[in-house]
Design a protein around this motif. Sequence first.
Motif, PDB file in Angstrom:
ATOM      1  N   LYS A  13       0.843  -1.189   0.000  1.00  0.00           N
ATOM      2  CA  LYS A  13       0.000   0.000   0.000  1.00  0.00           C
ATOM      3  C   LYS A  13       0.880   1.241   0.000  1.00  0.00           C
ATOM      4  CE  LYS A  13      -3.746   2.278   2.373  1.00  0.00           C
ATOM      5  NZ  LYS A  13      -4.678   2.251   3.499  1.00  0.00           N
ATOM      6  N   GLN A  14       0.676   2.091  -0.991  1.00  0.00           N
ATOM      7  CA  GLN A  14       1.406   3.349  -1.100  1.00  0.00           C
ATOM      8  C   GLN A  14       0.404   4.457  -1.409  1.00  0.00           C
ATOM      9  OE1 GLN A  14       4.635   3.399  -3.898  1.00  0.00           O
ATOM     10  NE2 GLN A  14       5.191   1.284  -3.469  1.00  0.00           N
ATOM     11  N   GLU A  15       0.600   5.571  -0.773  1.00  0.00           N
ATOM     12  CA  GLU A  15      -0.251   6.723  -1.050  1.00  0.00           C
ATOM     13  C   GLU A  15       0.075   7.254  -2.445  1.00  0.00           C
ATOM     14  OE1 GLU A  15      -2.659   7.626   1.025  1.00  0.00           O
ATOM     15  OE2 GLU A  15      -1.986   6.034   2.372  1.00  0.00           O
ATOM     16  N   GLY A  16      -0.937   7.475  -3.245  1.00  0.00           N
ATOM     17  CA  GLY A  16      -0.756   8.080  -4.555  1.00  0.00           C
ATOM     18  C   GLY A  16      -0.188   7.159  -5.614  1.00  0.00           C
ATOM     19  N   LEU A  17      -0.217   5.845  -5.400  1.00  0.00           N
ATOM     20  CA  LEU A  17       0.355   4.918  -6.380  1.00  0.00           C
ATOM     21  C   LEU A  17      -0.425   4.932  -7.693  1.00  0.00           C
ATOM     22  CD1 LEU A  17       2.588   2.854  -6.847  1.00  0.00           C
ATOM     23  CD2 LEU A  17       1.021   1.094  -6.056  1.00  0.00           C
ATOM     24  N   ILE A  18      -1.734   5.005  -7.604  1.00  0.00           N
ATOM     25  CA  ILE A  18      -2.555   5.059  -8.819  1.00  0.00           C
ATOM     26  C   ILE A  18      -2.214   6.319  -9.617  1.00  0.00           C
ATOM     27  CG2 ILE A  18      -4.917   5.277  -9.696  1.00  0.00           C
ATOM     28  CD1 ILE A  18      -5.797   3.528  -7.350  1.00  0.00           C
ATOM     29  N   THR A  19      -2.010   7.416  -8.932  1.00  0.00           N
ATOM     30  CA  THR A  19      -1.644   8.668  -9.599  1.00  0.00           C
ATOM     31  C   THR A  19      -0.300   8.548 -10.296  1.00  0.00           C
ATOM     32  OG1 THR A  19      -2.861   9.856  -7.896  1.00  0.00           O
ATOM     33  CG2 THR A  19      -1.349  11.140  -9.248  1.00  0.00           C
ATOM     34  N   LYS A  20       0.666   7.906  -9.645  1.00  0.00           N
ATOM     35  CA  LYS A  20       1.993   7.736 -10.250  1.00  0.00           C
ATOM     36  C   LYS A  20       1.922   6.885 -11.507  1.00  0.00           C
ATOM     37  CE  LYS A  20       4.505   8.106  -5.892  1.00  0.00           C
ATOM     38  NZ  LYS A  20       5.331   7.388  -4.897  1.00  0.00           N
ATOM     39  N   VAL A  21       1.150   5.791 -11.457  1.00  0.00           N
ATOM     40  CA  VAL A  21       0.997   4.922 -12.622  1.00  0.00           C
ATOM     41  C   VAL A  21       0.321   5.689 -13.756  1.00  0.00           C
ATOM     42  CG1 VAL A  21      -0.201   2.874 -13.495  1.00  0.00           C
ATOM     43  CG2 VAL A  21       0.980   2.775 -11.301  1.00  0.00           C
ATOM     44  N   ALA A  22      -0.747   6.401 -13.438  1.00  0.00           N
ATOM     45  CA  ALA A  22      -1.462   7.175 -14.460  1.00  0.00           C
ATOM     46  C   ALA A  22      -0.576   8.266 -15.050  1.00  0.00           C
ATOM     47  CB  ALA A  22      -2.727   7.770 -13.869  1.00  0.00           C
ATOM     48  N   LEU A  23       0.260   8.877 -14.233  1.00  0.00           N
ATOM     49  CA  LEU A  23       1.154   9.933 -14.705  1.00  0.00           C
ATOM     50  C   LEU A  23       2.185   9.394 -15.704  1.00  0.00           C
ATOM     51  CD1 LEU A  23       1.764  12.933 -14.372  1.00  0.00           C
ATOM     52  CD2 LEU A  23       3.365  12.324 -12.579  1.00  0.00           C
ATOM     53  N   ILE A  24       2.748   8.228 -15.415  1.00  0.00           N
ATOM     54  CA  ILE A  24       3.713   7.623 -16.345  1.00  0.00           C
ATOM     55  C   ILE A  24       3.060   7.354 -17.696  1.00  0.00           C
ATOM     56  CG2 ILE A  24       5.018   5.495 -16.811  1.00  0.00           C
ATOM     57  CD1 ILE A  24       5.770   5.447 -13.862  1.00  0.00           C
ATOM     58  N   LEU A  25       1.809   6.875 -17.674  1.00  0.00           N
ATOM     59  CA  LEU A  25       1.116   6.558 -18.924  1.00  0.00           C
ATOM     60  C   LEU A  25       0.665   7.816 -19.669  1.00  0.00           C
ATOM     61  CD1 LEU A  25      -0.938   3.511 -17.660  1.00  0.00           C
ATOM     62  CD2 LEU A  25       1.028   3.464 -19.184  1.00  0.00           C
ATOM     63  N   THR A  26       0.191   8.832 -18.949  1.00  0.00           N
ATOM     64  CA  THR A  26      -0.280  10.041 -19.627  1.00  0.00           C
ATOM     65  C   THR A  26       0.865  10.872 -20.192  1.00  0.00           C
ATOM     66  OG1 THR A  26      -0.399  11.201 -17.507  1.00  0.00           O
ATOM     67  CG2 THR A  26      -2.435  10.235 -18.348  1.00  0.00           C
ATOM     68  N   ARG A  27       2.042  10.830 -19.577  1.00  0.00           N
ATOM     69  CA  ARG A  27       3.184  11.551 -20.138  1.00  0.00           C
ATOM     70  C   ARG A  27       3.567  11.006 -21.508  1.00  0.00           C
ATOM     71  NH1 ARG A  27       7.255  12.409 -15.017  1.00  0.00           N
ATOM     72  NH2 ARG A  27       6.099  14.146 -14.114  1.00  0.00           N
ATOM     73  N   ARG A  28       3.323   9.713 -21.718  1.00  0.00           N
ATOM     74  CA  ARG A  28       3.622   9.085 -23.006  1.00  0.00           C
ATOM     75  C   ARG A  28       2.399   9.054 -23.927  1.00  0.00           C
ATOM     76  NH1 ARG A  28       7.478   7.571 -20.028  1.00  0.00           N
ATOM     77  NH2 ARG A  28       9.411   6.703 -20.778  1.00  0.00           N
ATOM     78  N   LYS A  29       1.312   9.682 -23.484  1.00  0.00           N
ATOM     79  CA  LYS A  29       0.062   9.752 -24.237  1.00  0.00           C
ATOM     80  C   LYS A  29      -0.473   8.356 -24.571  1.00  0.00           C
ATOM     81  CE  LYS A  29       0.889  14.277 -25.975  1.00  0.00           C
ATOM     82  NZ  LYS A  29       2.028  14.933 -26.463  1.00  0.00           N
ATOM     83  N   ILE A  30      -0.424   7.475 -23.570  1.00  0.00           N
ATOM     84  CA  ILE A  30      -0.940   6.117 -23.715  1.00  0.00           C
ATOM     85  C   ILE A  30      -2.305   6.053 -23.040  1.00  0.00           C
ATOM     86  CG2 ILE A  30      -0.593   3.699 -23.103  1.00  0.00           C
ATOM     87  CD1 ILE A  30       2.414   4.213 -23.193  1.00  0.00           C
ATOM     88  N   ASN A  31      -3.299   5.624 -23.790  1.00  0.00           N
ATOM     89  CA  ASN A  31      -4.652   5.498 -23.249  1.00  0.00           C
ATOM     90  C   ASN A  31      -4.803   4.181 -22.509  1.00  0.00           C
ATOM     91  OD1 ASN A  31      -5.608   7.932 -24.267  1.00  0.00           O
ATOM     92  ND2 ASN A  31      -6.072   7.013 -26.250  1.00  0.00           N
ATOM     93  N   ILE A  32      -5.479   4.212 -21.383  1.00  0.00           N
ATOM     94  CA  ILE A  32      -5.733   3.029 -20.577  1.00  0.00           C
ATOM     95  C   ILE A  32      -7.102   2.480 -20.950  1.00  0.00           C
ATOM     96  CG2 ILE A  32      -6.045   2.158 -18.234  1.00  0.00           C
ATOM     97  CD1 ILE A  32      -4.300   4.554 -17.288  1.00  0.00           C
ATOM     98  N   ASN A  33      -7.148   1.198 -21.354  1.00  0.00           N
ATOM     99  CA  ASN A  33      -8.430   0.564 -21.660  1.00  0.00           C
ATOM    100  C   ASN A  33      -9.117   0.041 -20.403  1.00  0.00           C
ATOM    101  OD1 ASN A  33      -7.915   1.047 -24.306  1.00  0.00           O
ATOM    102  ND2 ASN A  33      -7.596  -1.068 -24.893  1.00  0.00           N
ATOM    103  N   ASN A  34      -8.326  -0.516 -19.484  1.00  0.00           N
ATOM    104  CA  ASN A  34      -8.873  -1.093 -18.268  1.00  0.00           C
ATOM    105  C   ASN A  34      -7.848  -0.930 -17.151  1.00  0.00           C
ATOM    106  OD1 ASN A  34     -10.331  -2.523 -16.404  1.00  0.00           O
ATOM    107  ND2 ASN A  34     -10.158  -4.493 -17.441  1.00  0.00           N
ATOM    108  N   PHE A  35      -8.317  -0.613 -15.961  1.00  0.00           N
ATOM    109  CA  PHE A  35      -7.441  -0.428 -14.810  1.00  0.00           C
ATOM    110  C   PHE A  35      -8.166  -0.990 -13.593  1.00  0.00           C
ATOM    111  CE2 PHE A  35      -5.254   1.512 -11.365  1.00  0.00           C
ATOM    112  CZ  PHE A  35      -4.008   1.902 -11.823  1.00  0.00           C
TER     113      PHE A  35
END
Length: 146
Positions: A13-35
Amino acid sequence: MQQEFTITLFSEKQEGLITKVALILTRRKININNFSVVFCKTVNLYRFTITLIETEAAVQNVVCQMEKIIEVFKCYLQTEVELLTHQILLLKLSNSDEKENQIASFINAFPVIKETDYCVYTSKTHKQIIQQLASKITKSEATNSF
Protein backbone atom coordinates in the motif's frame (compact mmCIF):
# COMPACT_ATOMS: atom_id res chain seq x y z
CA MET A 1 2.43 -2.28 -34.69
CA GLN A 2 0.00 -1.62 -31.88
CA GLN A 3 -1.54 -4.52 -29.99
CA GLU A 4 -3.24 -5.14 -26.68
CA PHE A 5 -1.00 -5.60 -23.64
CA THR A 6 -1.76 -6.33 -20.01
CA ILE A 7 0.55 -4.98 -17.31
CA THR A 8 0.33 -6.66 -13.90
CA LEU A 9 2.24 -5.20 -10.97
CA PHE A 10 2.44 -6.09 -7.29
CA SER A 11 2.97 -3.48 -4.60
CA GLU A 12 2.44 -2.72 -0.95
CA LYS A 13 0.00 0.00 0.00
CA GLN A 14 1.41 3.35 -1.10
CA GLU A 15 -0.25 6.72 -1.05
CA GLY A 16 -0.76 8.08 -4.55
CA LEU A 17 0.36 4.92 -6.38
CA ILE A 18 -2.55 5.06 -8.82
CA THR A 19 -1.64 8.67 -9.60
CA LYS A 20 1.99 7.74 -10.25
CA VAL A 21 1.00 4.92 -12.62
CA ALA A 22 -1.46 7.17 -14.46
CA LEU A 23 1.15 9.93 -14.70
CA ILE A 24 3.71 7.62 -16.35
CA LEU A 25 1.12 6.56 -18.92
CA THR A 26 -0.28 10.04 -19.63
CA ARG A 27 3.18 11.55 -20.14
CA ARG A 28 3.62 9.08 -23.01
CA LYS A 29 0.06 9.75 -24.24
CA ILE A 30 -0.94 6.12 -23.72
CA ASN A 31 -4.65 5.50 -23.25
CA ILE A 32 -5.73 3.03 -20.58
CA ASN A 33 -8.43 0.56 -21.66
CA ASN A 34 -8.87 -1.09 -18.27
CA PHE A 35 -7.44 -0.43 -14.81
CA SER A 36 -8.20 -2.54 -11.74
CA VAL A 37 -6.73 -2.89 -8.27
CA VAL A 38 -7.24 -5.96 -6.08
CA PHE A 39 -6.02 -6.51 -2.52
CA CYS A 40 -4.74 -10.00 -1.68
CA LYS A 41 -5.22 -10.53 2.07
CA THR A 42 -3.13 -13.70 2.36
CA VAL A 43 0.10 -12.01 1.24
CA ASN A 44 -0.83 -8.39 2.06
CA LEU A 45 -0.14 -7.08 -1.47
CA TYR A 46 -2.05 -5.05 -4.03
CA ARG A 47 -2.30 -6.32 -7.60
CA PHE A 48 -2.74 -3.69 -10.31
CA THR A 49 -3.94 -4.84 -13.73
CA ILE A 50 -3.69 -2.35 -16.58
CA THR A 51 -4.84 -3.10 -20.12
CA LEU A 52 -3.77 -0.84 -22.98
CA ILE A 53 -3.17 -0.82 -26.73
CA GLU A 54 0.28 0.36 -27.78
CA THR A 55 3.51 -0.77 -29.47
CA GLU A 56 5.63 -3.38 -27.70
CA ALA A 57 8.67 -1.11 -27.36
CA ALA A 58 6.64 1.65 -25.72
CA VAL A 59 5.00 -0.73 -23.26
CA GLN A 60 8.31 -2.41 -22.35
CA ASN A 61 9.73 1.04 -21.63
CA VAL A 62 6.73 1.83 -19.40
CA VAL A 63 7.16 -1.46 -17.49
CA CYS A 64 10.85 -0.68 -16.87
CA GLN A 65 9.95 2.78 -15.62
CA MET A 66 7.27 1.42 -13.30
CA GLU A 67 9.77 -1.01 -11.74
CA LYS A 68 12.36 1.76 -11.25
CA ILE A 69 10.40 4.91 -10.46
CA ILE A 70 7.48 3.41 -8.55
CA GLU A 71 8.52 1.09 -5.77
CA VAL A 72 6.80 -2.10 -6.91
CA PHE A 73 7.85 -5.66 -6.15
CA LYS A 74 7.36 -7.07 -9.62
CA CYS A 75 5.83 -5.89 -12.88
CA TYR A 76 4.76 -8.32 -15.63
CA LEU A 77 3.94 -7.59 -19.26
CA GLN A 78 1.70 -10.00 -21.15
CA THR A 79 0.22 -10.05 -24.63
CA GLU A 80 -3.24 -11.40 -25.36
CA VAL A 81 -1.72 -14.75 -26.43
CA GLU A 82 0.34 -15.02 -23.22
CA LEU A 83 -2.79 -14.40 -21.17
CA LEU A 84 -4.23 -17.58 -22.64
CA THR A 85 -1.10 -19.72 -22.11
CA HIS A 86 0.53 -18.24 -18.99
CA GLN A 87 -0.59 -17.52 -15.46
CA ILE A 88 0.90 -15.31 -12.80
CA LEU A 89 1.39 -17.28 -9.62
CA LEU A 90 1.61 -15.75 -6.16
CA LEU A 91 2.78 -18.31 -3.61
CA LYS A 92 3.35 -17.98 0.15
CA LEU A 93 5.72 -20.60 1.62
CA SER A 94 7.30 -21.09 5.02
CA ASN A 95 11.07 -20.60 5.26
CA SER A 96 11.65 -23.67 7.40
CA ASP A 97 11.54 -26.45 4.81
CA GLU A 98 13.85 -27.38 1.96
CA LYS A 99 10.70 -28.59 0.21
CA GLU A 100 9.53 -24.98 -0.21
CA ASN A 101 12.84 -24.01 -1.83
CA GLN A 102 12.46 -26.90 -4.28
CA ILE A 103 8.95 -25.76 -5.14
CA ALA A 104 10.12 -22.18 -5.73
CA SER A 105 12.99 -23.33 -7.96
CA PHE A 106 10.66 -25.69 -9.88
CA ILE A 107 8.49 -22.80 -11.05
CA ASN A 108 11.40 -20.32 -11.34
CA ALA A 109 9.80 -18.05 -8.76
CA PHE A 110 11.01 -14.60 -7.76
CA PRO A 111 10.90 -13.73 -4.02
CA VAL A 112 8.72 -10.70 -3.39
CA ILE A 113 8.55 -10.53 0.42
CA LYS A 114 10.97 -12.23 2.81
CA GLU A 115 9.95 -12.48 6.43
CA THR A 116 11.46 -14.56 9.23
CA ASP A 117 8.83 -17.31 9.06
CA TYR A 118 7.59 -17.13 5.46
CA CYS A 119 8.45 -15.90 1.98
CA VAL A 120 6.13 -14.77 -0.83
CA TYR A 121 7.11 -15.77 -4.37
CA THR A 122 5.77 -14.71 -7.74
CA SER A 123 6.24 -16.26 -11.15
CA LYS A 124 4.84 -16.04 -14.67
CA THR A 125 4.69 -19.56 -16.00
CA HIS A 126 2.73 -21.94 -18.24
CA LYS A 127 -0.52 -23.39 -16.95
CA GLN A 128 0.86 -26.93 -17.42
CA ILE A 129 3.76 -26.24 -15.03
CA ILE A 130 1.37 -24.93 -12.40
CA GLN A 131 -0.75 -28.07 -12.82
CA GLN A 132 2.39 -30.22 -12.45
CA LEU A 133 3.31 -28.29 -9.31
CA ALA A 134 -0.18 -28.77 -7.87
CA SER A 135 -0.03 -32.51 -8.49
CA LYS A 136 3.47 -32.73 -6.94
CA ILE A 137 2.28 -30.86 -3.84
CA THR A 138 -0.76 -33.15 -3.58
CA LYS A 139 1.44 -36.24 -3.89
CA SER A 140 3.99 -34.86 -1.42
CA GLU A 141 1.27 -34.23 1.16
CA ALA A 142 0.19 -37.86 0.79
CA THR A 143 3.75 -39.25 1.03
CA ASN A 144 5.40 -36.36 2.98
CA SER A 145 8.14 -35.88 0.36
CA PHE A 146 8.48 -33.59 -2.64
